[in-house]
Each structure stands twice: as structure tokens, then as C-alpha cells.
Design a protein around this motif. Structure first.
Motif, mmCIF file in Angstrom:
data_model
loop_
_atom_site.group_PDB
_atom_site.id
_atom_site.type_symbol
_atom_site.label_atom_id
_atom_site.label_comp_id
_atom_site.label_asym_id
_atom_site.label_seq_id
_atom_site.Cartn_x
_atom_site.Cartn_y
_atom_site.Cartn_z
ATOM 1 N N PHE A 96 0.832 -1.204 0.000
ATOM 2 C CA PHE A 96 0.000 0.000 0.000
ATOM 3 C C PHE A 96 0.868 1.256 0.000
ATOM 4 O O PHE A 96 0.622 2.195 -0.762
ATOM 5 C CB PHE A 96 -0.915 -0.012 1.222
ATOM 6 N N MET A 97 1.898 1.269 0.851
ATOM 7 C CA MET A 97 2.767 2.451 0.926
ATOM 8 C C MET A 97 3.536 2.652 -0.369
ATOM 9 O O MET A 97 3.745 3.784 -0.812
ATOM 10 C CB MET A 97 3.722 2.311 2.112
ATOM 11 N N ASN A 98 3.957 1.557 -0.986
ATOM 12 C CA ASN A 98 4.673 1.658 -2.252
ATOM 13 C C ASN A 98 3.781 2.242 -3.336
ATOM 14 O O ASN A 98 4.242 2.988 -4.215
ATOM 15 C CB ASN A 98 5.177 0.275 -2.671
ATOM 16 N N ALA A 99 2.483 1.935 -3.267
ATOM 17 C CA ALA A 99 1.552 2.415 -4.286
ATOM 18 C C ALA A 99 1.074 3.835 -4.034
ATOM 19 O O ALA A 99 0.932 4.624 -4.973
ATOM 20 C CB ALA A 99 0.347 1.471 -4.355
ATOM 21 N N TRP A 100 0.839 4.191 -2.770
ATOM 22 C CA TRP A 100 0.159 5.449 -2.468
ATOM 23 C C TRP A 100 1.061 6.514 -1.845
ATOM 24 O O TRP A 100 0.769 7.707 -1.979
ATOM 25 C CB TRP A 100 -1.036 5.184 -1.549
ATOM 26 N N VAL A 101 2.091 6.136 -1.125
ATOM 27 C CA VAL A 101 3.040 7.119 -0.563
ATOM 28 C C VAL A 101 4.448 6.644 -0.911
ATOM 29 O O VAL A 101 5.244 6.297 -0.047
ATOM 30 C CB VAL A 101 2.850 7.286 0.967
ATOM 31 N N HIS A 102 4.714 6.649 -2.221
ATOM 32 C CA HIS A 102 5.948 6.032 -2.729
ATOM 33 C C HIS A 102 7.192 6.728 -2.199
ATOM 34 O O HIS A 102 8.210 6.071 -1.910
ATOM 35 C CB HIS A 102 5.937 6.046 -4.253
ATOM 36 N N HIS A 117 7.814 5.539 1.175
ATOM 37 C CA HIS A 117 8.239 4.134 1.076
ATOM 38 C C HIS A 117 9.723 4.050 0.720
ATOM 39 O O HIS A 117 10.459 3.209 1.259
ATOM 40 C CB HIS A 117 7.390 3.421 0.024
ATOM 41 N N GLY A 122 1.953 13.368 1.528
ATOM 42 C CA GLY A 122 0.907 13.890 0.663
ATOM 43 C C GLY A 122 0.748 15.390 0.847
ATOM 44 O O GLY A 122 1.188 15.969 1.849
#
Length: 230
Positions: free
Chosen positions: A87-93, A96, A167
Motif C-alpha cells: 500500500f505504501m509503495n503504491a500510495w506514498v511512494h 516508502h 501527501g
């Protein structure tokens, strides 16, 4: 019931804090807390894992036999950490990339497995969920405090790059506390983490001592009144 939840909250945030009382999870604590933003990100990731693992282990505690409980607990925690990592890799790269290997290493955090064994496997779902939340909140608190102290002393900023890591909503958190600050490299490096953590532990023990002394003084009049003959 409310007193039980109060006790759980006090244990997680202060009395039985993962770092202050148990001195667990020190590897990510010292490695990623160069800034308060990094500490907040790691703390939130760990909190999600603690909440979800407590909930799932409590839910399935009746069908998990004692002989295989530890491997099953580790498997549940590993699956949850993998989901958080993805999830972190996808949304808060960006976050991450900063936290890197320390996200998968949440699996090895003894505090999470310890709470699964000592609390979630012996209590109902709601108390286990709340215990995970409070333990995670206590861990996040220390991560943010340590990261903030190191960032302010080392760079003169607070929550630097929060918008990039967490973000755009977090842009209001970014502060420059000391203009044209030259920096204090030692505090940002790993030895600085040990130094600042030592001061935080000493401060916590000092506060505990003051609170204990106040309780002792407050109980003296009651003890004297009880000792007086009627």
C-alpha cells in the motif's frame, strides 16, 4: 469496562510504552527518525499492523492451537506487513523509498508479536483492537518526539518534506524554526539517535518519579486521618 480501557490506554502510551518501558523496536526507531515526518510514517505503519494483528489474532484465538500459535502469529503479522508495504509503495511512494527495508522489518518487531501473545490471544476483539491502537500510538509518539528533537537540533526544521512524504495535505506541518541554521550533523547521524533517546528515557523516568512523589504526598493526609483514634 471503561476503567479497563483507561488502563489499556495508560499502559500503551505511558506505563508499558514499547520504547520507554520495554525498550523494543529500537532498530527502526533509531534508523528512520532523522526527521519527524519519517518517524510519523513509520509509526502509523506499525500502528496499522498492531491494530490489524490484534484484531485477527483475537478473532481466531479459539481455533489456533497452543502448539502452533507462534508460527501462526508470525504468519499473520507477515501478511499484514506485506499488505502495508504494498500500500505504501503504491500510495506514498516517496515515504516508502525513505523508510525502505525498515517497513518489511516491522515483522521482526518483538513488540507486535509480544502483544499478540500476551494480550490479543487472551482477550476479546474490541479490547485487543484498542490495545493495538494504544500500543501503536505510544510507539508513534516516541518516534515523532525523537524525530522532531533530532530534526530541530540537527537541521532547524520540523516535519521537513512532510508534503512530499505524506501527501499534499501535510504541507501545513512543514516549519522552519531556525533561519540560516548551519546544522548539527552528529544529531542526525545514528549516534545522535542514541544520545537523544537517552535524554527522552531520562525525562520519562524523571516525570514518573515526580508523579510518584505527588501520589505519596497526597496519600499522607489520608493515612494520618485513618490512624487517628475515634
Amino acid at each position: 469496562m471503561s476503567s479497563n480501557y483507561g488502563r489499556i490506554a495508560k499502559d500503551g502510551i505511558w506505563d508499558n510504552n514499547i520504547v520507554f518501558a520495554q525498550t523494543l523496536g529500537l532498530c527502526p526507531l533509531l534508523a528512520v527518525t532523522g526527521t519527524a515526518s519519517n518517524g510519523l510514517g513509520m509509526g502509523l505503519a506499525s500502528t496499522v499492523v498492531m491494530i490489524a494483528s490484534g484484531l485477527l489474532i483475537s478473532l481466531f484465538r479459539g481455533i489456533i492451537t497452543p502448539q502452533v500459535r507462534i508460527p501462526v502469529f508470525v504468519l499473520i503479522i507477515a501478511v499484514l506487513v506485506t499488505l502495508v508495504d504494498m500500500f505504501m509503495n503504491a500510495w506514498v511512494h516517496d515515504l516508502h523509498k525513505v523508510l525502505g527495508l525498515f517497513i518489511p522489518l516491522i515483522v521482526t518487531n518483538c513488540a507486535i508479536l509480544g502483544r499478540a501473545e500476551s494480550f490479543a490471544s487472551r482477550n476479546n476483539m474490541l479490547p485487543s483492537l484498542f490495545d493495538g491502537l494504544m500500543m501503536g500510538a505510544g510507539f508513534t509518539l516516541v518516534l515523532v518526539l525523537l524525530g522532531a528533537a533530532r530534526e530541530v537540533l540537527g537541521s532547524g526544521t520540523l516535519f521537513a518534506n512532510a508534503a512530499m512524504l505524506l501527501g499534499s495535505w501535510a504541507s501545513f506541518m512543514e516549519l522552519i524554526l531556525i533561519q540560516d541554521y548551519k546544522g548539527f550533523l552528529l544529531i542526525i547521524l545514528p549516534p545522535g539517535g542514541f544520545i537523544v533517546l537517552g535524554f527522552l528515557l531520562a525525562g520519562k523516568r524523571f516525570v514518573d518519579r515526580v508523579l510518584d512523589e505527588r501520589k505519596r504526598l497526597a496519600s499522607k493526609p489520608e493515612d494520618s486521618a485513618a490512624a487517628e483514634p475515634t
